[in-house]
Write a protein that holds these residues in place. Sequence first.
Motif, short mmCIF file in Angstrom:
data_model
loop_
_atom_site.label_atom_id
_atom_site.label_comp_id
_atom_site.label_asym_id
_atom_site.label_seq_id
_atom_site.Cartn_x
_atom_site.Cartn_y
_atom_site.Cartn_z
N VAL A 215 16.03 15.91 27.99
CA VAL A 215 16.74 17.16 28.27
C VAL A 215 15.77 18.34 28.24
N GLN A 216 14.90 18.37 27.22
CA GLN A 216 13.91 19.45 27.14
C GLN A 216 12.99 19.44 28.35
N GLU A 217 12.61 18.25 28.79
CA GLU A 217 11.74 18.16 29.96
C GLU A 217 12.46 18.65 31.21
N ARG A 220 12.50 22.44 31.11
CA ARG A 220 11.18 22.99 31.46
C ARG A 220 10.92 22.87 32.96
N ARG A 221 11.29 21.74 33.52
CA ARG A 221 11.07 21.53 34.96
C ARG A 221 11.89 22.51 35.79
N SER A 222 13.12 22.78 35.37
CA SER A 222 13.98 23.68 36.14
C SER A 222 13.47 25.12 36.11
N GLN A 223 12.61 25.46 35.15
CA GLN A 223 12.09 26.82 35.04
C GLN A 223 10.81 27.02 35.83
N THR A 254 18.37 27.97 37.58
CA THR A 254 17.47 28.99 37.04
C THR A 254 17.20 30.04 38.10
N PHE A 255 17.16 31.30 37.67
CA PHE A 255 16.85 32.41 38.57
C PHE A 255 15.48 32.98 38.20
N SER A 262 10.95 32.69 35.26
CA SER A 262 12.37 32.42 35.04
C SER A 262 12.95 33.52 34.17
N VAL A 263 14.05 34.10 34.60
CA VAL A 263 14.66 35.21 33.88
C VAL A 263 16.09 34.91 33.45
N ARG A 264 16.68 33.83 34.01
CA ARG A 264 18.06 33.53 33.63
C ARG A 264 18.42 32.11 34.04
N MET A 265 19.20 31.45 33.20
CA MET A 265 19.79 30.16 33.53
C MET A 265 21.29 30.24 33.27
N ILE A 266 22.08 29.81 34.24
CA ILE A 266 23.52 29.77 34.05
C ILE A 266 24.01 28.41 34.53
N GLY A 267 25.15 27.98 33.98
CA GLY A 267 25.65 26.68 34.40
C GLY A 267 26.94 26.30 33.71
#
Length: 516
Positions: A215-217, A220-223, A254-255, A262-267
């Motif tokens: 999950v952590q990986e 990190r990848r999504s950012q 991620t935005f 990366s400044v924001r993650m929503i979901g």
Amino acid sequence: MDDAGPVSQPSPASRLRSCKRDVLDRWTRRVLDDPRAPTPRRDERPVLVDAVPALLEHLIEALAASRRAGEEAALRGAYERVEDHARRCVTQGHCIEAALRELSHLRAALIEEFVAQGIALGVAEAQVLHAVVDASMWTSALEIERATRVALEDSGARLRLATQAGGVGVWDYDPVTGKLRWDDRCREVSGLEPASDVDYELFLAAIHPDDRERVQEAVRRSQCPESGGEYSMEYRLVGIRDRIERWVSVQGRTFFDAAGRSVRMIGTVMDISDRKGAEAARLEELAFRDRFLAALSHYLRTPLTAVTLASSTLIRHGNLTPRQATSVAGISASARRMARTIDDLLDLTRSRFGGSIPIARRPGNLHELCKGAIDELRAMHEGVPIRLDLRGSGAGLWDPERIAQMVTNLVQNAIDHAEPGSAVRVALRPRGADVLIEVHNKGPAIAPERLATLFDPWQVSPEEGRARSAGRGLGLGLFIAHQIARAHGGALEVASKAELGTTFTARLPRRGTARG
């Protein structure tokens, strides 16, 4: 001759009324030629094309009132009508950016037309002109902002209702500050009370230890901008307070800012524990069935071997009458058919547990292997023409028994579905480093909806289901043929059309690598 005295000049209000059409034309050109507009609009109409003529009438009224002493009430009334007009226009759903841009063009068009017509404005009249346009602009802006806020609140309310009804939680994470926001549903699936404080460390602590690293990986990848910012996975949570293990499906994005940070993650998060439980139960059911079939097959093989040996001995040395010999031959044929069914069941369980049917390659001639299998089938089906076309070389590394089994299954399937009196054609030909085995029959086309699952086990057409008493088996023949082709590093494909018939094509690398 009498002096006629000074000639009174028409008022700016009356002059504006007389050149109103010119003002509208000038304003339209400015709007459509505006380089600041997001897209070229030369073939379109201004957004406020239906509203500006009435606004000009209100301006004319205000200019006229400004020249008359004691007309403050009339002037205020004109301003109120301007604001009311702007409010009515907003209800048509105009974009605030477009509305303000077009009103600024109206101000410029008025000034340009006054200069072109030589209309002199006094200070009070100039103030009225700007006040009318300003009142329209700020009223439009306020009303559009209010309508947008109401729409957003309504949209947010609908979203909350939808997420609540669907059991979906919404989360929002700021990678810069580390601040994490969860709604009540997110807290619930994490085993927390609705008022509990949350942060990123708490989120990590709630993840099952076996899933935490991946999950952590994924986070990190999504950012990284290269990932596109997508975040989608399934994992387990262990309730912080209640210690209940739950499966969740998490979707997010991620935005990034202009610098790629990366400044924001929503979901969203959804509890899928019921689905995972059903999947696990289904897998256990399949495993139990496969173990049962394997045990049953091994249990049946011993008495079946005795029946086969006894019938063979009777045929060779039993000194039987013709009627007895026919009966014993029937027993022997039934035993062989049952042995093939047991072999199919064993192959099915091997493929389930081991990933593929085991094979043992050795150098051989594919032509000879196929010819031997077809000769046996010709003896069994004397009334069905089976044509064999051999081209090129059949040399390669093959498992002889499995190749014979695959060819037998494919040709037997073609015989079962061929038109009465038509021939089954088998062709072997080279293609690059592969050898192709093509088995063709004329007959009804395979229904398109069956093609996607044709090579799955237990696939029996309605016609085959009615014909099982004739010995067509359990619906495992094509599944096993497909598994044998894959085990040789190849593939099995099918093409079926009513006008062309059905062709199964097995592609076998001469020196393939086995696949699971």
